[in-house]
Design a protein around this motif. Structure first.
Motif, PDB file in Angstrom:
ATOM      1  N   GLY A  43       0.818  -1.212   0.000  1.00  0.00           N
ATOM      2  CA  GLY A  43       0.000   0.000   0.000  1.00  0.00           C
ATOM      3  C   GLY A  43       0.848   1.256   0.000  1.00  0.00           C
TER       4      GLY A  43
ATOM      5  N   GLN B 197       1.522   4.498  -2.958  1.00  0.00           N
ATOM      6  CA  GLN B 197       1.658   5.936  -2.735  1.00  0.00           C
ATOM      7  C   GLN B 197       2.934   6.486  -3.361  1.00  0.00           C
ATOM      8  OE1 GLN B 197      -0.862   7.691  -1.249  1.00  0.00           O
ATOM      9  NE2 GLN B 197      -1.823   5.681  -1.351  1.00  0.00           N
TER      10      GLN B 197
ATOM     11  N   ARG C 267       1.863   4.003 -11.307  1.00  0.00           N
ATOM     12  CA  ARG C 267       1.090   2.837 -11.721  1.00  0.00           C
ATOM     13  C   ARG C 267       1.683   2.250 -12.996  1.00  0.00           C
ATOM     14  NH1 ARG C 267      -5.162   4.276 -11.483  1.00  0.00           N
ATOM     15  NH2 ARG C 267      -5.262   2.181 -12.316  1.00  0.00           N
TER      16      ARG C 267
ATOM     17  N   ALA D 273      -4.031  -3.473  -4.623  1.00  0.00           N
ATOM     18  CA  ALA D 273      -5.409  -3.173  -5.041  1.00  0.00           C
ATOM     19  C   ALA D 273      -5.841  -1.773  -4.633  1.00  0.00           C
ATOM     20  CB  ALA D 273      -6.367  -4.220  -4.470  1.00  0.00           C
ATOM     21  N   THR D 274      -5.168  -1.179  -3.654  1.00  0.00           N
ATOM     22  CA  THR D 274      -5.517   0.203  -3.284  1.00  0.00           C
ATOM     23  C   THR D 274      -5.217   1.167  -4.424  1.00  0.00           C
ATOM     24  OG1 THR D 274      -3.377   0.693  -2.233  1.00  0.00           O
ATOM     25  CG2 THR D 274      -5.125  -0.231  -0.825  1.00  0.00           C
TER      26      THR D 274
ATOM     27  N   LEU E 284      -6.405   0.919  -7.227  1.00  0.00           N
ATOM     28  CA  LEU E 284      -7.661   0.997  -7.976  1.00  0.00           C
ATOM     29  C   LEU E 284      -8.724   1.798  -7.243  1.00  0.00           C
ATOM     30  CD1 LEU E 284      -7.751  -2.766  -9.037  1.00  0.00           C
ATOM     31  CD2 LEU E 284      -6.842  -0.815 -10.340  1.00  0.00           C
ATOM     32  N   THR E 285      -8.350   2.412  -6.135  1.00  0.00           N
ATOM     33  CA  THR E 285      -9.296   3.161  -5.314  1.00  0.00           C
ATOM     34  C   THR E 285      -8.868   4.620  -5.213  1.00  0.00           C
ATOM     35  OG1 THR E 285      -8.141   2.905  -3.201  1.00  0.00           O
ATOM     36  CG2 THR E 285      -9.548   1.057  -3.896  1.00  0.00           C
ATOM     37  N   PRO E 286      -9.725   5.465  -4.656  1.00  0.00           N
ATOM     38  CA  PRO E 286      -9.323   6.858  -4.432  1.00  0.00           C
ATOM     39  C   PRO E 286      -8.172   7.002  -3.429  1.00  0.00           C
ATOM     40  CG  PRO E 286     -11.713   6.653  -4.358  1.00  0.00           C
ATOM     41  CD  PRO E 286     -11.152   5.253  -4.410  1.00  0.00           C
ATOM     42  N   LEU E 287      -7.830   5.938  -2.713  1.00  0.00           N
ATOM     43  CA  LEU E 287      -6.733   5.986  -1.741  1.00  0.00           C
ATOM     44  C   LEU E 287      -5.357   6.012  -2.397  1.00  0.00           C
ATOM     45  CD1 LEU E 287      -8.014   3.294   0.785  1.00  0.00           C
ATOM     46  CD2 LEU E 287      -8.188   5.779   0.976  1.00  0.00           C
ATOM     47  N   ARG E 288      -5.294   5.855  -3.721  1.00  0.00           N
ATOM     48  CA  ARG E 288      -4.013   5.700  -4.420  1.00  0.00           C
ATOM     49  C   ARG E 288      -3.101   6.915  -4.340  1.00  0.00           C
ATOM     50  NH1 ARG E 288      -7.891   5.712  -8.300  1.00  0.00           N
ATOM     51  NH2 ARG E 288      -8.021   7.632  -9.484  1.00  0.00           N
TER      52      ARG E 288
END
Length: 134
Positions: free
Chosen positions: A59, A63, A67, A115-116, A118-122
């Motif tokens: 994770g 950050q 990607r 997988a994070t 693929l989320t707004p947390l990226r």
């Protein structure tokens, strides 16, 4: 700065964040190879620790690394690191043993952490608006 570190996201202090991430990776390696603490734990309770450690590493990599290919290679490296540590525990230590289930927990943690992306947390680190010293 992106010319110097093209695999790193455009962060305010990319070398600092890369050093912190590398330190976390080294810490996981060391903790996995030193003698375990003499605390009685329920059987297989360490699988959650393995998952969490590798989830945090992956994770955090989301950050830090761009990607695509850079993040893919980091994920592959983390999975191979987890497998390698299991072999090292079996071959190099007397108080630890290789456990294929630990390698699976590590891999699942890496996949969940990646997988994070693929989320707004990226992009949590970049959302600070550039304010602050980090």
């Amino acid at each position: 700065m992106s010319e110097v570190l093209p695999v790193i996201k455009p962060l305010r202090r990319p070398r600092l964040w890369t050093a912190l991430w590398a330190t976390a990776v080294l810490l996981v390696i060391v903790v996995c190879l030193i003698p375990p603490p003499p605390i009685p734990l329920p059987e297989n309770s360490d699988k959650g620790e393995h998952f969490l450690a590798y989830f945090i590493l992956a994770g955090s990599a989301v950050q830090l690394f761009r990607r695509g290919r850079p993040l893919l290679w980091v994920g592959v490296g983390l999975v191979l690191m987890g497998i390698g540590i299991e072999f090292a525990q079996g071959a190099l230590t007397e108080d630890r043993m290789a456990d294929p289930m630990d390698a699976i927990a590590n891999t699942v943690g890496v996949l969940a952490g990646l997988a994070t992306a693929l989320t707004p947390l990226r992009d949590l680190r970049r959302r600070g608006g550039g304010n602050g010293f980090l």
